[in-house]
Design a protein around this motif. Structure first.
Motif, PDB file in Angstrom:
ATOM      1  N   SER A  40       8.342   7.876   7.136  1.00  0.00           N
ATOM      2  CA  SER A  40       7.415   6.697   6.869  1.00  0.00           C
ATOM      3  C   SER A  40       6.496   6.718   8.250  1.00  0.00           C
ATOM      4  CB  SER A  40       8.072   5.421   6.852  1.00  0.00           C
ATOM      5  OG  SER A  40       8.779   5.097   8.146  1.00  0.00           O
ATOM      6  N   ILE A  41       6.946   7.353   9.226  1.00  0.00           N
ATOM      7  CA  ILE A  41       5.839   7.517  10.467  1.00  0.00           C
ATOM      8  C   ILE A  41       4.730   8.733   9.990  1.00  0.00           C
ATOM      9  CG2 ILE A  41       5.697   8.092  12.921  1.00  0.00           C
ATOM     10  CD1 ILE A  41       8.374   7.004  13.220  1.00  0.00           C
ATOM     11  N   GLY A  42       3.470   8.272  10.073  1.00  0.00           N
ATOM     12  CA  GLY A  42       2.571   9.221   9.885  1.00  0.00           C
ATOM     13  C   GLY A  42       2.180  10.092  11.060  1.00  0.00           C
ATOM     14  N   VAL A  43       2.715  11.356  11.138  1.00  0.00           N
ATOM     15  CA  VAL A  43       2.704  12.122  12.638  1.00  0.00           C
ATOM     16  C   VAL A  43       1.838  13.271  12.423  1.00  0.00           C
ATOM     17  CG1 VAL A  43       5.163  11.270  13.056  1.00  0.00           C
ATOM     18  CG2 VAL A  43       4.458  13.607  12.163  1.00  0.00           C
ATOM     19  N   GLN A  79      -0.706   6.984  14.538  1.00  0.00           N
ATOM     20  CA  GLN A  79      -0.434   5.834  14.220  1.00  0.00           C
ATOM     21  C   GLN A  79       1.010   5.355  14.365  1.00  0.00           C
ATOM     22  OE1 GLN A  79      -1.429   6.270   9.664  1.00  0.00           O
ATOM     23  NE2 GLN A  79      -3.626   6.758  10.228  1.00  0.00           N
ATOM     24  N   THR A  80       1.370   5.299  15.534  1.00  0.00           N
ATOM     25  CA  THR A  80       2.873   5.229  15.973  1.00  0.00           C
ATOM     26  C   THR A  80       2.925   4.586  17.166  1.00  0.00           C
ATOM     27  OG1 THR A  80       3.557   7.154  14.632  1.00  0.00           O
ATOM     28  CG2 THR A  80       5.073   6.249  16.212  1.00  0.00           C
ATOM     29  N   GLN A  81       3.744   3.712  17.267  1.00  0.00           N
ATOM     30  CA  GLN A  81       4.028   3.256  18.786  1.00  0.00           C
ATOM     31  C   GLN A  81       5.481   3.447  19.079  1.00  0.00           C
ATOM     32  OE1 GLN A  81       3.511  -1.180  18.973  1.00  0.00           O
ATOM     33  NE2 GLN A  81       3.583  -1.346  21.191  1.00  0.00           N
ATOM     34  N   THR A 141      10.811   4.147  17.705  1.00  0.00           N
ATOM     35  CA  THR A 141       9.491   4.372  17.295  1.00  0.00           C
ATOM     36  C   THR A 141       9.157   3.933  15.995  1.00  0.00           C
ATOM     37  OG1 THR A 141       9.853   6.614  18.209  1.00  0.00           O
ATOM     38  CG2 THR A 141       7.886   6.325  16.705  1.00  0.00           C
ATOM     39  N   THR A 142       8.043   2.992  15.819  1.00  0.00           N
ATOM     40  CA  THR A 142       7.627   2.221  14.858  1.00  0.00           C
ATOM     41  C   THR A 142       6.156   2.702  14.327  1.00  0.00           C
ATOM     42  OG1 THR A 142       6.929   0.674  16.020  1.00  0.00           O
ATOM     43  CG2 THR A 142       9.141   0.658  15.256  1.00  0.00           C
ATOM     44  N   VAL A 143       5.901   2.384  12.965  1.00  0.00           N
ATOM     45  CA  VAL A 143       4.593   2.832  12.472  1.00  0.00           C
ATOM     46  C   VAL A 143       3.621   1.804  13.105  1.00  0.00           C
ATOM     47  CG1 VAL A 143       3.213   3.040  10.529  1.00  0.00           C
ATOM     48  CG2 VAL A 143       5.340   3.834  10.450  1.00  0.00           C
ATOM     49  N   ASN A 144       2.475   2.022  13.650  1.00  0.00           N
ATOM     50  CA  ASN A 144       1.498   1.171  14.107  1.00  0.00           C
ATOM     51  C   ASN A 144       0.026   1.685  14.102  1.00  0.00           C
ATOM     52  OD1 ASN A 144      -0.155  -0.678  15.598  1.00  0.00           O
ATOM     53  ND2 ASN A 144       1.794  -1.123  16.816  1.00  0.00           N
ATOM     54  N   GLY A 145      -0.643   1.287  13.178  1.00  0.00           N
ATOM     55  CA  GLY A 145      -1.993   2.176  13.074  1.00  0.00           C
ATOM     56  C   GLY A 145      -2.980   1.739  14.255  1.00  0.00           C
TER      57      GLY A 145
END
Length: 333
Positions: free
Chosen positions: A3-6, A33-35, A85-89
């Motif tokens: 789910s993490i766009g890397v 797009q990740t924090q 690690t979480t998704v964060n735009g």
């Protein structure tokens, strides 16, 4: 991909102290797009990515988050520990302790940031059995009928209604399914399950009994055996449906009409409007006679079991209401 766009790349940072030559070199994986989450060692606004990377290296940080903004200054958060690690735009995470597939590792957590399915096997970040490496991802390897498998999902990814036979670890059709003529698909064995032929269709009558059943259960049951609730196409099929039910001493049979989606507007289970179909014999002559907000499904009451009843009829009932001596007829699809 997870789910993490890397977007992963190696960033080699040359860190220099004022008045000195180059004294340190570090590698970070850039994940867009990740924090990254963990203990924050340092936080300030910086002018460039390299400035944040230099601070991270000087503080022996495990990575840093850089806020995405149209221009300088940018928020720089240096991490002393990396826990998640979480998704964060709004951020790009530069990870110093993240491992990609094929890189050396000491524990499973080294490998799971970019690919949760990965593990540390033999000192290398690797995919689990039944998966192959595709860039930074573990991709399941589909297996056709007769092929060697490890898990059911491999077979199902290639062929619907198949499974991995634990006795020889090969893909085979599930119970009640047979291999098709081409050998590349699984077809439901209607005859083997107990369906009989009627008017050009395979039908199955689940006879009612002392155990209460519901309309919703009947719907799910027919779907489970690759069929649907029987739809009478003419008055002869209506009569057959009533007679078949009465033959097995059932009082009711669930009928393929409901108004679950639009109260007061009954439709066949396939979504088409019931309208003023002449073969339908509604209680009191109208669908609205028994239709209430709590009664959204239909069943047929057969004749001869109720002394005052001279003919069969259909009426709305509770979809979840348990009724004994109520059957359902399914037809193959």
């Amino acid at each position: 991909m997870t789910s993490i766009g890397v977007l992963v790349m190696v960033l080699v940072v040359m860190v220099a102290r004022e008045g000195d030559s180059v004294v340190k070199q570090s590698q970070f994986l850039k994940i867009t797009q990740t924090q990254g989450e963990g203990t924050v060692l340092f936080e300030k606004k910086v002018a460039t990515v390299l400035e944040c990377a230099a601070v991270c290296a000087q503080l022996s940080g495990v990575g840093y988050n850089l806020a995405l903004s149209p221009g300088a200054p940018q928020d720089c958060l240096v991490l002393g520990t990396h826990t998640n690690t979480t998704v964060n735009g709004n951020y790009t995470f530069y990870c110093g302790d993240c491992k990609t597939l094929g890189q050396s590792c000491t524990q499973n957590s080294d490998c799971t940031t970019l690919e949760p399915l990965a593990s540390c096997s033999g000192g290398v970040c690797s995919c689990p059995p039944a998966y192959s490496v595709s860039g930074t991802q573990c991709i399941m390897v589909p297996v056709g009928l007769g092929g060697t498998c490890v898990v059911n999902a491999q077979c199902q990814a290639n062929t619907m209604n198949s499974t991995c036979n634990p006795s020889n670890m090969t893909c085979v059709c599930q119970p009640h399914f047979n291999v098709n003529a081409s050998g590349n698909g699984c077809l439901f064995d209607y005859a083997g399950y107990g369906f009989t032929s009627y008017n050009g269709r395979y039908v199955y009558h689940l006879v009612g009994g002392p155990t209460p059943s519901t309309w919703n259960y009947a719907f799910v049951f027919c779907t489970w055996i690759m069929s649907r609730m029987f739809i009478p196409r003419n008055s002869a099929e209506w009569d057959w449906m009533e007679q078949t039910t009465r033959t097995f001493l059932d009082t009711y049979v669930y009928f393929p009409i409901n108004d679950k989606s639009n109260e007061g507007n009954p439709v066949w289970n396939n979504g088409t409007s019931v309208g003023s179909n002449p073969i339908l014999k509604w209680s009191s002559g109208s669908a609205s006679a028994t239709n209430t907000p709590s009664f959204s499904c239909v069943r047929m009451t057969v004749k001869s079991f109720i002394p005052t009843q001279t003919d069969e009829y259909i009426a709305f009932t509770n979809c979840d209401g348990p009724f004994a001596s109520t059957s359902v007829i399914c037809e193959a699809v």
